[in-house]
Design an enzyme around this catalytic site. Structure first.
Site, PDB file in Angstrom:
ATOM      1  N   HIS A 196       0.840  -1.197   0.000  1.00 56.58           N
ATOM      2  CA  HIS A 196       0.000   0.000   0.000  1.00 56.58           C
ATOM      3  C   HIS A 196       0.878   1.253   0.000  1.00 56.58           C
ATOM      4  O   HIS A 196       1.666   1.475   0.921  1.00 56.58           O
ATOM      5  CB  HIS A 196      -0.890  -0.034   1.251  1.00 56.58           C
ATOM      6  CG  HIS A 196      -1.911   1.053   1.329  1.00 56.58           C
ATOM      7  ND1 HIS A 196      -3.140   0.973   0.692  1.00 56.58           N
ATOM      8  CD2 HIS A 196      -1.909   2.245   1.984  1.00 56.58           C
ATOM      9  CE1 HIS A 196      -3.841   2.066   0.966  1.00 56.58           C
ATOM     10  NE2 HIS A 196      -3.116   2.859   1.737  1.00 56.58           N
ATOM     11  N   MET A 223       0.151  11.542  -1.222  1.00 59.98           N
ATOM     12  CA  MET A 223      -0.534  12.722  -0.672  1.00 59.98           C
ATOM     13  C   MET A 223       0.050  13.979  -1.305  1.00 59.98           C
ATOM     14  O   MET A 223       1.267  14.069  -1.480  1.00 59.98           O
ATOM     15  CB  MET A 223      -0.311  12.798   0.843  1.00 59.98           C
ATOM     16  CG  MET A 223      -0.646  11.524   1.592  1.00 59.98           C
ATOM     17  SD  MET A 223      -0.383  11.759   3.364  1.00 59.98           S
ATOM     18  CE  MET A 223      -0.565  10.062   3.946  1.00 59.98           C
ATOM     19  N   MET A 237      -4.393  10.199  -2.237  1.00 61.24           N
ATOM     20  CA  MET A 237      -5.023  11.249  -1.423  1.00 61.24           C
ATOM     21  C   MET A 237      -4.641  12.590  -2.048  1.00 61.24           C
ATOM     22  O   MET A 237      -3.846  13.353  -1.497  1.00 61.24           O
ATOM     23  CB  MET A 237      -4.541  11.128   0.029  1.00 61.24           C
ATOM     24  CG  MET A 237      -5.160   9.947   0.759  1.00 61.24           C
ATOM     25  SD  MET A 237      -4.276   9.533   2.267  1.00 61.24           S
ATOM     26  CE  MET A 237      -3.076   8.393   1.602  1.00 61.24           C
ATOM     27  N   ASP A 256       0.904   5.259  -0.007  1.00 67.22           N
ATOM     28  CA  ASP A 256       0.081   6.438   0.276  1.00 67.22           C
ATOM     29  C   ASP A 256       0.631   7.657  -0.455  1.00 67.22           C
ATOM     30  O   ASP A 256       1.727   8.127  -0.161  1.00 67.22           O
ATOM     31  CB  ASP A 256       0.056   6.695   1.788  1.00 67.22           C
ATOM     32  CG  ASP A 256      -0.826   5.685   2.502  1.00 67.22           C
ATOM     33  OD1 ASP A 256      -2.011   5.579   2.133  1.00 67.22           O
ATOM     34  OD2 ASP A 256      -0.329   5.002   3.408  1.00 67.22           O
ATOM     35  N   HIS A 305      -2.850   4.500  -3.039  1.00 68.34           N
ATOM     36  CA  HIS A 305      -3.936   5.240  -2.389  1.00 68.34           C
ATOM     37  C   HIS A 305      -3.710   6.725  -2.641  1.00 68.34           C
ATOM     38  O   HIS A 305      -2.851   7.346  -2.021  1.00 68.34           O
ATOM     39  CB  HIS A 305      -3.927   4.901  -0.884  1.00 68.34           C
ATOM     40  CG  HIS A 305      -4.970   5.626  -0.104  1.00 68.34           C
ATOM     41  ND1 HIS A 305      -4.981   5.662   1.279  1.00 68.34           N
ATOM     42  CD2 HIS A 305      -6.068   6.335  -0.501  1.00 68.34           C
ATOM     43  CE1 HIS A 305      -6.007   6.364   1.699  1.00 68.34           C
ATOM     44  NE2 HIS A 305      -6.687   6.795   0.643  1.00 68.34           N
ATOM     45  N   ASP A 358      -8.547   0.868   5.919  1.00 66.24           N
ATOM     46  CA  ASP A 358      -7.233   1.522   6.053  1.00 66.24           C
ATOM     47  C   ASP A 358      -7.272   2.522   7.198  1.00 66.24           C
ATOM     48  O   ASP A 358      -8.041   3.477   7.156  1.00 66.24           O
ATOM     49  CB  ASP A 358      -6.917   2.229   4.723  1.00 66.24           C
ATOM     50  CG  ASP A 358      -5.592   2.972   4.733  1.00 66.24           C
ATOM     51  OD1 ASP A 358      -4.777   2.770   5.663  1.00 66.24           O
ATOM     52  OD2 ASP A 358      -5.361   3.764   3.788  1.00 66.24           O
ATOM     53  N   MET A 384     -12.219   4.213   4.515  1.00 60.30           N
ATOM     54  CA  MET A 384     -11.210   4.719   5.459  1.00 60.30           C
ATOM     55  C   MET A 384     -11.696   4.551   6.899  1.00 60.30           C
ATOM     56  O   MET A 384     -12.850   4.831   7.213  1.00 60.30           O
ATOM     57  CB  MET A 384     -10.931   6.205   5.218  1.00 60.30           C
ATOM     58  CG  MET A 384     -10.149   6.533   3.956  1.00 60.30           C
ATOM     59  SD  MET A 384      -8.512   5.774   3.869  1.00 60.30           S
ATOM     60  CE  MET A 384      -7.661   6.524   5.262  1.00 60.30           C
TER      61      MET A 384
HETATM   62  C1  DX5 Z   1      -3.519   7.266   6.335  1.00 64.74           C
HETATM   63  C2  DX5 Z   1      -3.047   6.279   5.327  1.00 64.74           C
HETATM   64  C3  DX5 Z   1      -2.830   4.929   5.851  1.00 64.74           C
HETATM   65  C4  DX5 Z   1      -1.823   4.813   6.956  1.00 64.74           C
HETATM   66  C5  DX5 Z   1      -2.201   3.634   7.810  1.00 64.74           C
HETATM   67  O1  DX5 Z   1      -3.877   8.419   5.681  1.00 64.74           O
HETATM   68  O2  DX5 Z   1      -3.962   6.188   4.266  1.00 64.74           O
HETATM   69  O3  DX5 Z   1      -2.532   4.017   4.803  1.00 64.74           O
HETATM   70  O4  DX5 Z   1      -0.518   4.648   6.521  1.00 64.74           O
HETATM   71  O5  DX5 Z   1      -1.332   3.554   8.875  1.00 64.74           O
HETATM   72  P1  DX5 Z   1      -1.781   2.906  10.264  1.00 64.74           P
HETATM   73  O6  DX5 Z   1      -2.030   1.462  10.007  1.00 64.74           O
HETATM   74  O7  DX5 Z   1      -0.592   3.157  11.133  1.00 64.74           O
HETATM   75  O8  DX5 Z   1      -3.000   3.621  10.712  1.00 64.74           O
HETATM   76 ZN    ZN Z   2      -3.679   4.588   2.801  1.00 59.44          ZN
END
Ligand code: DX5
Ligand code: ZN
Length: 224
Positions: free
Chosen positions: A34, A38, A69, A36, A67, A172, A138
């Site tokens: 996964h 952003m 964002m 992330d 993912h 997630d 989420m």
């Molecule tokens: C948060 C992310 C997650 C995050 C999850 O915005 O989308 O993927 O990394 O991390 P944990 O498992 O530590 O909450």
């Molecule tokens: Zn994520």
């Protein structure tokens, strides 16, 4: 019946050795990775873009669950496809035309995921169930790892699972041994976890136990 896929969140990994962290997670039994992404607009944080994904895919042969964002998810579809992303999951809150965006992602050769923030009703994605490859519900406000799991999001997973028995449903945020049962019982089968996997004493054991719990619940759901 959707099978368990465990997708460790690299946000909890050491970005200085990102490819090695990816390989380490695969060696511990991760099904997906996964990533992330952003952009500092959609969430108050900035991480990586397509150039990093492109470097990673030179070193890896793994399923990259991206993912997104970001505020204009349609902008980055082609770059991520070229970089070797496997799944492009955008936020429903960030687009005006989710259906067209799913078509764009498919045309670029990736699987399409649609994510919903904790306060966004699941009704916003309900009609996309036959079109999207995955729905990400989420369980924290997106932007940071290490937050508390929001159990109040589970009815959304349940509602989606009732309507779409075969859909990949991802959760997630804050997923850990103490709440994996709730997520699995609601019907989630794709499990993202950063903190609880990276900080585990036994990473393989944690991944394996998440997998067993999810597959057991999916089995029960299928028999209902
Ligand atoms: C948060 C992310 C997650 C995050 C999850 O915005 O989308 O993927 O990394 O991390 P944990 O498992 O530590 O909450
Ligand atoms: Zn994520």
């Amino acid at each position: 019946m959707p099978i368990a896929k465990i997708s460790p969140s690299l946000l909890s990994g050491d970005f200085g050795i990102l490819a090695a962290e990816c390989k380490r997670m695969v060696s511990h039994g991760a099904d997906w990775l996964h990533m992330d992404v952003m952009d500092g607009h959609f969430v108050p944080n900035i991480t990586i873009g397509a150039p990093v994904i492109s470097c990673l895919t030179k070193h890896l042969n793994a399923f990259l669950d991206c993912h997104m964002m970001v505020s204009h998810p349609e902008k980055w579809v082609d770059d991520f496809a070229k970089a070797g992303a496997s799944l492009y999951c955008f936020h429903i809150e960030a687009t005006q035309d989710a259906s067209a965006l799913i078509d764009q992602i498919h045309a670029a050769g990736m699987k399409a995921g649609v994510a919903v923030k904790p306060k966004t009703p699941i009704s916003t994605v309900m009609d996309l169930g036959h079109k999207m490859d995955m729905c990400l519900v989420m369980t924290v406000e997106p932007g940071f790892g290490g937050q508390r799991f929001m159990a109040e999001c589970m009815p959304k997973v349940k509602e989606l699972r009732a309507k779409y028995p075969d859909l990949d449903i991802e959760v997630d945020g804050g997923i850990a041994p103490e709440n994996i049962d709730a997520a699995a019982k609601a019907g989630a089968n794709v499990i993202v976890a950063g903190t609880s996997i990276f900080k585990a004493d036994d990473i393989s054991g944690t991944i394996e136990s998440f997998r067993t719990i999810v597959n057991t619940e999916q089995d029960l759901l299928a028999k209902k």
